[in-house]
Enzyme design. Structure first.
Site, mmCIF file in Angstrom:
data_model
loop_
_atom_site.group_PDB
_atom_site.id
_atom_site.type_symbol
_atom_site.label_atom_id
_atom_site.label_comp_id
_atom_site.label_asym_id
_atom_site.label_seq_id
_atom_site.Cartn_x
_atom_site.Cartn_y
_atom_site.Cartn_z
ATOM 1 N N LEU A 496 0.912 -1.044 0.076
ATOM 2 C CA LEU A 496 -0.058 -0.050 0.151
ATOM 3 C C LEU A 496 0.876 1.223 0.006
ATOM 4 O O LEU A 496 0.676 2.312 -0.762
ATOM 5 C CB LEU A 496 -0.893 -0.142 1.264
ATOM 6 C CG LEU A 496 -1.988 1.035 1.590
ATOM 7 C CD1 LEU A 496 -3.136 0.878 0.223
ATOM 8 C CD2 LEU A 496 -2.854 1.118 2.906
ATOM 9 N N GLU A 497 1.809 1.148 0.971
ATOM 10 C CA GLU A 497 2.694 2.356 0.774
ATOM 11 C C GLU A 497 3.370 2.580 -0.334
ATOM 12 O O GLU A 497 3.705 3.773 -0.809
ATOM 13 C CB GLU A 497 3.939 2.022 2.064
ATOM 14 C CG GLU A 497 3.253 2.124 3.747
ATOM 15 C CD GLU A 497 3.925 1.542 4.550
ATOM 16 O OE1 GLU A 497 3.715 1.811 5.788
ATOM 17 O OE2 GLU A 497 5.087 0.562 4.120
#
Ligand SMILES: *[C@@H]1O[C@H](CO)[C@@H](O)[C@H](O)[C@H]1NC(C)=O
Ligand SMILES: *[C@@H]1O[C@H](CO)[C@@H](O)[C@H](O)[C@H]1NC(C)=O
Ligand SMILES: *[C@@H]1O[C@H](CO)[C@@H](O)[C@H](O)[C@H]1NC(C)=O
Ligand SMILES: *[C@@H]1O[C@H](CO)[C@@H](O)[C@H](O)[C@H]1NC(C)=O
Ligand SMILES: *[C@@H]1O[C@H](CO)[C@@H](O)[C@H](O)[C@H]1NC(C)=O
Length: 598
Positions: A496-497
Site C-alpha cells: 500500500l505504501e
C-alpha cells in the site's frame, strides 16, 4: 735541397759561448783557442735519407746569408770543417774524406754521403773558423731502412713540398733536388685511395704521362690524388747513385672559379636576436675558395679590432669544412653580459685573401620578451589542476555533491507544507525491521536531524489503516523503501505504501521514492510495481559493517537523496528534531535502543 735550408737559428744561444765544452775539437786547433760561437742544433729538424741512397747535408750556418756568406767567408780565409757525432756517443769525430771508396766528399758548404749507410745516423757539426773567430751549428741525419716496397715505407720518410693541382687542369711535376749533372728519373705512384694503398705501379694513361724527366698531368682528377715517387739515378765518381723523393699531390677546386672570400653568415637578411644581460654569440662564417697565400677573417666592433676592446668580448675562429682546398671558416664573437650600450654598436665581420676582401655587418635586435616559459608553466599547471580536480571528483563526487547541495540546495521545508521528511516503508516482521527501527530511524532522526514517519509508531490507534497510510505518505517528502525478500507482497501494508508513493511521484506530488537494500536480493522476487519502478528510482545499498559509520558511503549516498539539511541543523542542540510522540509502540520499541546507545 729545399729542406736543408734553415729558416731559424737559435736566437737564445749566447754569443759569448766558449768552445771549451768540446775539447777534442778545440784541441785540434792551434792555440790560442778562439771562442767558438755555438748555434746549437738546426731548428729545421732532422734530414732523412734512405739507406743505400745518395744523401747530403748543407751546413745550416749559410742558410742565413746575411750573417754567414760562404763565398765571403772563404774569401776571408775561414775554413769549413765537418764533425760527426754518432748516435749514442758524445764524442765528435772529424770526418775522413780520404776513404778509398770516396763515400764522403765535400762540395762548397755541402757534405755528400754516396751512398748513405746506417752508421751515418747521428749529429753532424759544421764549424766555420779562422785563428781568431769560430762558429758552429749541428744538424741531425736520420737513415731510414730501404724497404722492399718503397711505396709504403718511403712515404713516411722522405717527402718534399706538397703539390696541388686544380681539378681538370694540368701541371708538370719535376723531381725535387735533381743534380745538374746527367741523370735519369723514374716515376711511381701510390694512390691515397684506400683500396689502392701500398701499391706501386706504373700509371701511364692519357691524363698522365712522363715527358723526359718530368711527369705531366694533363687533366687532373680527384682519382689522381696521391703520392708520386721519383727515383733519380746519376753517376758520381764512377758509381751509380740514386735517391728517392715523394711528392704529395692533392686536387683543389678549379682556378677558373671565383676566388674572393664569401661571407655566408651574417647575410643581408639575417638578424641576430640578443638578450640583454646574457652572453651573446655572433657567428661569422666565410667560404675561402682554394687560393695560395694567406687568408684571414676577423670581427670589428665600431671599426676596432676585437683584441683591443674590453675582456668581456672574445672571438675564436676555426676551420669547419674542407672540400678540394675550399675551406669554410667560422669566427664566433662572444660578448659576455650583453648590455644596452652593446646593442648600439656596429658589429662587422671581415674576410680577406690574396684575391679580395669582404665585410658584412651583423644586425642585432633585442629579443622581444615572450613569456613562453610562464605560458607553458601556466598551461601545465592548469592541466595539472584540471586533472587533479577530475581525480578528486572521481574519488569524492559524493562529498562534493553533498557540499554543493549544502551550499546551494533549497530547503524544501520552506517551499512545501509537508510534515515529515521521510516515510519509511518496510516489511513487518522481517530482518530489515530491526535495522529500520534501530539504525535507520535513529541516525536519520538523531544524527541527521530529519523528521521520520514510521507508520506503526506514528499512526494513532483506531483510524483506518488505508486512509492513514495514504495521509502519512502524502505528508512526507521522501518515501524510503527498505527492500526485503518479502517486501510488497499482496495485501501487506508495505504494498500500500509503495503504491501510494509511486502514485504520488507519478502525479508530481513532491514526493520521491528511494529504494534501500539492506541485504543482496534476487530481483525476480520483487513485486511487479517495484520491478517497473526500479529504473526510475535510486537504490542505496547497505554494505554491512562498512556502512555503520556516518561518514560511510551509504549515509552520504542516502543523504544525497534526502531533503537538504544545513550542517548546522544536524547538530542535535539546534536541531529541528521532530518531537517524539509517546505512542505505546514507540515506547515499546525504545527498549531495544539501549543496545545501540551503549
Ligand atoms: C756572398 O758574398 C758574395 C761576395 O761577397 C756575393 O757576391 C754574394 O751575393 C753573397 N751571397 C749572398 C747570398 O748574400
Ligand atoms: C777571422 O774572421 C773574422 C771574421 O770573418 C775576421 O774579422 C778576422 O780578421 C779573421 N782573422 C784572421 C786572422 O784571418
Ligand atoms: C737505387 O740504388 C740502390 C742501390 O744501388 C738499388 O738497390 C736500387 O735498385 C736503386 N733503385 C732504383 C729505382 O734504381
Ligand atoms: C698529403 O696531403 C694530404 C692533403 O694535404 C694530407 O692529408 C696527407 O697527410 C699528406 N700525406 C703525407 C704523407 O704528407
Ligand atoms: C660595416 O659593414 C658595412 C657593410 O655591411 C659597411 O657599410 C660599414 O661601413 C662597415 N663599418 C665599418 C666600421 O667598417
Amino acid at each position: 735541397m729545399g729542406f736543408f735550408i734553415i729558416a731559424l737559428l737559435s736566437l737564445s744561444a749566447t754569443f759569448l759561448a766558449v768552445g771549451g765544452d768540446t775539447p777534442d775539437v778545440t784541441q785540434s786547433v792551434a792555440s790560442p783557442v778562439p771562442p767558438c760561437h755555438d748555434w746549437g742544433e738546426s731548428r729545421e729538424g732532422a734530414v732523412q735519407v734512405l739507406e743505400g741512397e745518395a744523401g747530403w747535408l748543407d751546413c745550416p750556418l749559410f742558410s742565413h746569408p746575411t750573417i754567414y756568406n760562404y763565398s765571403s767567408a772563404v774569401a776571408a780565409g775561414l775554413n769549413l770543417v765537418w764533425y760527426h757525432m754518432a748516435a749514442g756517443q758524445d764524442l765528435e769525430q772529424p770526418l775522413d774524406f780520404h776513404q778509398p771508396d770516396h763515400r764522403l766528399s765535400k762540395e762548397r758548404d755541402r757534405l755528400w754521403l754516396e751512398p748513405v749507410i746506417s752508421q751515418d745516423t747521428g749529429q753532424y757539426l759544421c764549424m766555420l773558423r779562422n785563428k781568431t773567430s769560430c762558429a758552429k751549428i749541428a744538424v741531425r741525419l736520420e737513415v731510414k731502412p730501404h724497404s722492399q716496397n718503397p711505396g709504403c715505407e718511403v712515404a713516411s720518410t722522405v717527402s718534399s713540398q706538397p703539390v696541388v693541382i686544380p681539378i681538370q687542369e694540368g701541371k708538370t711535376l719535376s723531381c725535387p733536388d735533381v743534380p745538374s749533372t746527367k741523370h735519369s728519373v723514374l716515376w711511381f705512384y701510390v694512390s691515397t685511395h684506400p683500396s689502392q694503398e701500398c701499391k706501386m705501379y706504373p700509371f701511364w694513361d692519357k691524363d698522365r704521362e712522363v715527358q723526359g724527366n718530368n711527369l705531366v698531368v694533363h687533366n687532373m682528377l680527384e682519382l689522381y690524388q696521391g703520392h708520386y715517387y721519383c727515383v733519380v739515378t746519376y753517376e758520381s765518381k764512377g758509381k751509380i747513385m740514386n735517391f728517392t723523393r715523394m711528392i704529395n699531390v692533392t686536387a683543389v677546386s678549379p682556378s677558373g672559379l671565383p676566388k674572393e672570400p664569401m661571407i655566408l653568415n651574417p647575410d643581408k637578411k639575417q638578424v641576430f636576436t640578443v638578450k640583454l644581460g646574457s652572453d651573446v654569440y655572433l657567428k661569422c662564417k666565410v667560404k675561402f675558395p682554394y687560393l695560395e697565400g694567406s687568408k684571414d677573417m676577423w670581427w670589428t666592433i665600431d671599426g676596432k679590432a676585437v683584441d683591443n676592446l674590453d675582456p668581456r668580448i672574445t672571438s675564436k675562429s676555426e676551420q669547419v669544412s674542407y672540400f678540394f682546398g675550399d675551406v669554410d671558416m667560422e669566427d664566433v664573437l662572444r660578448i659576455r653580459d650583453f648590455n644596452s650600450e652593446d646593442l648600439t654598436r656596429e658589429y662587422n665581420c671581415s674576410a680577406r685573401n690574396q684575391r679580395g676582401s669582404s665585410t658584412c655587418r651583423a644586425v642585432l635586435e633585442e629579443e622581444v620578451y615572450l613569456p613562453y616559459v610562464e605560458l607553458g608553466c601556466g598551461l601545465g599547471v592548469t592541466l595539472f589542476v584540471m586533472l587533479g580536480l577530475f581525480l578528486v571528483y572521481q574519488v569524492f563526487w559524493l562529498e562534493l555533491l553533498l557540499l554543493y547541495r549544502s551550499w546551494f540546495g533549497t530547503d524544501e521545508r520552506f517551499t512545501d507544507d509537508k510534515e515529515y521528511d521521510i516515510y519509511i516503508s518496510y516489511a513487518r516482521n522481517s530482518e530489515e525491521e530491526h535495522f529500520v527501527l534501530m539504525t535507520l530511524r535513529r541516525v536519520l532522526e538523531n544524527e541527521l536531524g530529519y523528521s521520520v514517519c514510521i507508520f506503526d509508531r506514528d499512526s494513532l490507534p483506531g483510524g483506518t489503516i488505508t486512509d492513514e497510510t495514504l495521509s502519512f505518505v502524502d505528508r512526507s517528502r521522501r518515501l524510503l523503501v527498505v527492500l526485503s525478500p518479502g517486501y510488497g507482497q499482496q495485501g501487506t501494508q508495505a504494498l500500500l505504501e509503495l503504491k501510494a508513493g509511486l502514485d504520488s511521484m507519478a502525479w508530481g506530488g513532491q514526493l520521491r521514492v528511494i529504494l534501500l537494500q539492506y541485504k543482496p536480493l534476487n530481483r525476480d522476487s520483487w513485486v511487479r510495481e517495484l520491478r517497473r519502478a526500479r529504473l526510475a528510482l535510486v537504490l542505496v545499498r547497505w554494505q554491512g559493517d562498512k556502512s555503520i559509520s556516518l561518514s560511510s558511503r551509504f549515509w552520504k549516498r542516502l543523504r544525497l537523496e534526502l531533503p537538504v539539511r544545513r550542517m548546522k541543523s544536524m547538530k542535535p542542540c539546534e536541531g529541528s528534531v521532530v518531537p517524539q510522540k509517546d505512542t505505546p509502540q514507540h515506547i515499546q520499541r525504545e527498549h531495544n535502543a539501549v543496545y545501540y546507545t551503549l
